[in-house]
Scaffold this active site. Structure first.
Site, short mmCIF file in Angstrom:
data_model
loop_
_atom_site.label_atom_id
_atom_site.label_comp_id
_atom_site.label_asym_id
_atom_site.label_seq_id
_atom_site.Cartn_x
_atom_site.Cartn_y
_atom_site.Cartn_z
N GLU A 247 -11.89 54.24 -79.01
CA GLU A 247 -13.34 54.02 -78.41
C GLU A 247 -12.92 55.02 -77.14
OE1 GLU A 247 -15.27 52.74 -76.42
OE2 GLU A 247 -14.20 51.47 -75.65
N CYS A 281 -16.86 50.79 -70.20
CA CYS A 281 -17.88 51.46 -70.99
C CYS A 281 -19.07 51.52 -71.72
CB CYS A 281 -17.02 52.04 -73.09
SG CYS A 281 -14.94 51.99 -72.06
#
Length: 471
Positions: A247, A281
């Protein structure tokens, strides 16, 4: 709060330590173990040995351990929240929310331990398959290595540790250097909940030193990493045939149509842009607003942005606090100044010690770094567009593809955008900075590979085996 290495169910003194400081006020928090290669190998050995017990532990027992851990975490919410606020500089109200999500993630994992199963395959659907029974079973992989970032030091850890243990794996966890304290407390809690010794090992230290040990060791069967694209690509190149989940971040975009609920959209956009100083993120970094509502949107956005309070993360009224370190602060300010030099209009962005005030950038050059790279700070760029199609095109003109949000009352336009957007998740009438802990989560392009979210992480942390019986 001094912390040794947590290996094989107990604390083990490290050969070396480093000093940990609060990113807001530079107050010393404690001495933290700084592991070397040999100490990481000891943790892998402990996890490998513990797998023999974990893989045979009944599902109901794994579930009970995780449920007990969730209960203990909930009872220690305030303690955990204060640790997160101090080590990460996260406002205390956001830190409490993170603890609540972490409890939920562990509970989802406890439930998942019971329903994780395979499927039956109708063999007689194929010519020659008659008289046979076939089914698949899901089996644990073995030792899972988890490398986690600073920005959600408890919840992103539970997203790796919870599913791994639910399946029956063991874990070697390397937390971010700045935020190891919550990981060590989680290890203590799981041990108290009855987790077998060696099933979770926490090894703090430098990623450049410890990462290659994890990628090279054949006892590590799976690597789950959250962090930068550059490090993710390096880990992938070093990992051989290990299973991987990466990720790797984004510069998430929000598309605002002319017919949306503007008041709700602005309120959510401000939250998405500046939660945890943009160090998320799926931080709302780019906002593409239809020209017919551009002026009213930006005016209201700026008004709400300027009402946000900055300061001490332990202050209940703080909305935005410190960025994680001086290196990040300098980089963010440099990118803001670059945008200004290239002709952008900048509101906010002033500094107060370790804090950068929320910054709004208009008329940014598309090639400036605040547009095309991941700023990971309290900065948002708003751009005017003439249509949804133009907004989608600009959103896709990125090396990243994690989340995107679309605010519109036009259901046809919403689904058209959802199909064309090159991202892992599309949120309609919601900001891209939205995630709940059981949904599939992951990106495309430079945002990574694989999916998290408890059920999906469990699938990626297990192996499917087919069994065929001739009757």
């Amino acid at each position: 709060m001094n912390k040794d290495l947590f290996i094989n169910g107990r604390y083990v003194p490290a050969k070396q330590t480093y000093e940990l400081y609060n990113p807001y006020n530079n107050q010393r928090l404690g001495s933290i173990a700084n592991a070397d290669e040999a100490e990481m190998l000891a943790a892998i050995e402990a996890a490998d040995a513990a797998f023999a017990e974990m893989k045979t532990l009944p599902a109901h027992r794994r579930s009970a351990i995780l449920n007990r851990a969730a209960q203990l975490m909930e009872e220690r919410t305030e303690e955990l929240a204060r640790i997160i606020a101090q080590e990460a500089g996260k406002p205390i109200k956001a830190a409490r929310a993170e603890v609540g999500r972490s409890v939920q993630t562990i509970r989802f994992s406890a439930e998942g331990a019971k329903w994780m199963n395979g499927e039956s395959i109708p063999m007689d659907a194929a010519i020659g398959g008659e008289g046979r029974l076939a089914f698949s079973v899901n089996e644990p992989l073995g030792v899972v290595a988890a490398i986690t970032p600073f920005n959600f030091p408890l919840n992103l850890v539970t997203h790796k540790v919870g599913p791994a243990l639910a399946v029956g794996n063991t874990v070697v966890l390397k937390p971010a250097e700045q935020t190891p304290l919550s990981s060590y407390v989680l290890a203590e809690i799981l041990a108290e909940a009855g987790l077998p010794a060696g099933a979770l090992n926490v090894v703090s230290g430098e990623g450049a030193v410890l990462g290659p040990v994890l990628t090279a060791d054949e006892r590590i069967k799976k690597l789950s990493f959250t962090g930068s694209p550059e490090v993710g690509k390096l880990l992938r190149a070093q990992s051989g045939l290990k299973k991987l989940t990466l990720e790797l971040g984004s510069n998430s975009a929000l598309i605002v149509d002319e017919n949306c609920d503007l008041e709700r959209c602005v309120a959510r956009a401000v939250e998405g842009a500046f939660s945890y100083a943009g160090q998320v993120c799926i931080h709302t970094q780019r906002i593409y607003v239809h020209q017919n509502v551009y002026d009213s949107f930006t005016a209201e956005f700026r008004k709400r942005m300027e009402q946000l309070r900055t300061g001490d993360p332990l202050d209940e009224n703080t909305d935005v606090s410190a960025v994680i370190n001086e290196r990040s602060r300098k980089r963010i300010l440099e990118w803001i100044e670059e945008a200004r030099r290239m002709g952008a209009v900048v509101y906010g962005g002033e500094t107060d010690g370790s804090v950068i005030r929320p910054a709004l950038i208009l008329n940014a050059d598309p090639s400036s770094r605040v547009v095309c790279q991941e700023v990971f700070g309290p900065v948002v760029v708003i751009d005017r567009v003439t249509s949804m199609e133009e907004a989608v095109e600009k959103t896709n003109a990125s090396r990243f593809g994690l989340n995107a949000g679309v605010f519109t009352r036009d259901i046809q336009a919403a689904f058209a955008a959802a199909r064309k957007l090159e991202v892992g998740q599309v949120l309609i009438n919601e900001i891209p900075t939205f995630r709940v802990d059981h949904m599939p989560y992951g990106g495309v392009k430079d945002s990574g590979l694989g999916r998290e979210g408890v059920k999906y992480a469990m699938q990626e942390m297990s192996e499917s085996k087919l069994i065929v019986v001739t009757l």
